[in-house]
Design an enzyme around this catalytic site. Structure first.
Site, short mmCIF file in Angstrom:
data_model
loop_
_atom_site.label_atom_id
_atom_site.label_comp_id
_atom_site.label_asym_id
_atom_site.label_seq_id
_atom_site.Cartn_x
_atom_site.Cartn_y
_atom_site.Cartn_z
N ASP A 156 17.40 -24.92 43.12
CA ASP A 156 18.07 -26.18 43.44
C ASP A 156 17.84 -26.53 44.91
O ASP A 156 17.43 -25.67 45.71
CB ASP A 156 19.57 -26.09 43.15
CG ASP A 156 20.30 -25.03 43.98
OD1 ASP A 156 19.71 -23.95 44.23
OD2 ASP A 156 21.45 -25.28 44.40
N GLU A 181 22.57 -22.30 44.40
CA GLU A 181 22.73 -21.73 45.74
C GLU A 181 23.20 -22.77 46.74
O GLU A 181 24.01 -22.48 47.62
CB GLU A 181 21.40 -21.11 46.19
CG GLU A 181 21.51 -20.17 47.38
CD GLU A 181 21.42 -20.87 48.74
OE1 GLU A 181 21.75 -20.22 49.75
OE2 GLU A 181 21.03 -22.05 48.78
#
Length: 460
Positions: A89, A154
């Site tokens: 991400d 994350e």
């Protein structure tokens, strides 16, 4: 040894760049609900790339949030097993008008690849896939067992990561972890990160009267919550020495060794450049007796992150406000414990509360600090691999920030980590115009390909 891998990587580097560009086109912004389908599409794209690279088992793993990717290639139980961690991400790209080229339309300029996620962390995850490909295409097999875990949250705090680790269970068993989500100290100064600071948080609310009061009628006789809060916050640190004054704050701190401090002093640190990077500040500050690098890497901190209270609108409003508040975080070093430090700071704030107000304090533990011994087999192997590619032995450093999964690996799995990243300090991660220098992308693939040879050489 390793020249066959280098030759393969050099011959295929243009394709490696093209493939990364395709991955970077996917706007996998985990923080924005509208981009949830993109995060999933990104996970599926990465899973397909892992299969193509040669991982024998690959799957998209569901979580209560965004999906992760798990892959493995288990060669022989007698060989070392390594867990590779990264994330797929990315941060939001705002403000868009500050990007020279659109954040999800990757563009190469002056040997640099500009896109959101270029180095944090899609590019560095992709290095691992290409390193595996290089081994399999040149030699037919890996010299180690590899497991790969690439999460999708994350950039929003890895809130479901610990459950993900529990769900995968023994499938994550390994001798150590390799994380490529960091950079090196400076161009030409390769480094391996072996320590990360932990985190603890406190929120404080100071309450006085039950409503805002007229400052002419009540001022001078009623304790002002903003003034009370300011004094309480100021009491937490000695302005002369920069040391935190909270009783017991430093009790568990493990000081760096003399050799570590000497190593930090040998680094080519440019304070003027650091001040410029920090937004053009006129001077650095810090705890007395410690350098700027040490203040950032090996010393604990107490920072006020936000403060509020009273009237915030245009013009004036003559009041004694009813309440005020602040958010505080502390970065922690070995062996400080988040819950202990949060409670110590909360206790100090309560003790510093003046008459006339009440204080409500919420202590929030965070992640523990982590450190891997510099003589750990993983560090030795990574040092040889990085040194072979850069042509100079890497320095051993720590980082001031926190990577929650690294702490989870140590606390839950009892697993040490070595951080093998090749980003540069000017890569603009989390900012407009994020980039990855393509020579570093190429070197990163070669380092990781060589790393598995070096790990295999370490005694069992």
């Amino acid at each position: 040894m390793g020249h066959d891998l280098d030759d393969y990587c050099a011959a295929n580097q243009p394709r490696f760049v093209d493939e990364l560009i395709e991955l970077l086109r996917i706007p996998s912004i985990s923080a924005h609900p509208d981009h949830a389908p993109d995060v999933r599409r990104n996970a599926e794209h990465l899973a397909a790339a892992a299969r193509e690279a040669g991982f024998s088992t690959v799957e998209v793993v569901e979580t209560e949030g965004h999906p992760a990717v798990y892959a493995e290639r288990m060669v022989d139980p007698a060989l070392p097993t390594v867990l590779v961690y990264g994330h797929h991400d990315v941060q939001p790209a705002d403000p868009l008008d500050e990007w020279v080229s659109p954040p999800f339309e990757p563009e190469v300029r002056d040997g640099k690849l500009f896109a959101r996620g270029a180095v944090d962390d899609k590019g560095q995850v992709y290095m691992h896939l290409k390193a595996v490909e290089a081994h399999l295409r040149t030699r037919g097999e890996l010299p180690v067992n590899l497991r790969l875990l690439v999460e999708g949250e994350e950039e929003v705090g890895s809130s479901h990561f610990e459950q993900l680790v529990a769900d995968l269970g023994d499938r994550l068993a390994a001798d150590f972890a390799v994380v490529s989500d960091t950079g090196i100290f400076a161009r030409g100064v390769p480094s391996l990160t072996v320590g990360l600071r932990g985190l603890a948080g406190v929120e404080v609310e100071v309450r006085g009267p039950s409503l805002d009061l007229h400052s002419g009628v009540f001022g001078g006789a009623v304790q002002n919550p903003i003034e009370a809060l300011a004094r309480m916050l100021a009491s937490l640190k000695d302005p002369a020495t920069g040391r935190v004054t909270v009783p017991g704050f430093y009790d568990d701190v493990v000081e760096p060794t003399a050799a570590e401090r000497e190593g930090y002093r040998s680094l080519p640190f440019d304070e003027a450049a650091f001040r410029a990077t920090a937004g053009g500040i006129p001077a650095t500050v810090g705890e007395e007796g410690w350098s700027v690098l040490e203040a950032r890497w090996v010393r604990p901190t107490l920072e006020i992150n936000g403060i509020w209270g009273g009237y915030q609108g245009p013009g004036g409003k003559t009041i004694v406000p009813a309440h005020a508040g602040a958010k505080i975080t502390c970065r922690l070093v070995p062996n400080q414990k988040p819950e202990v430090i949060a409670n110590l700071v909360a206790g100090a704030l309560r003790a510093a509360t003046p008459p006339g107000v009440t204080t409500e304090v919420t202590a929030r533990g965070g992640g523990s600090p982590v450190i891997t011994p510099a003589d750990h087999p993983a560090v030795r192997a990574a040092s040889r691999a990085m040194g072979a590619v850069f042509g100079v032995e890497p320095v051993i450093i720590r980082e001031g920030g926190s990577i929650p999964p690294v702490e989870v690996f140590q606390r839950v799995l009892g697993m040490q980590s070595v951080l093998v990243g090749v980003g540069l300090p000017d890569d603009q991660i989390h900012a407009p115009n994020e980039k990855f220098d393509l020579d570093h992308y190429a070197m990163g693939i070669r380092i990781l390909a060589r790393l598995w040879d070096e790990v295999a050489k370490e005694p069992a």
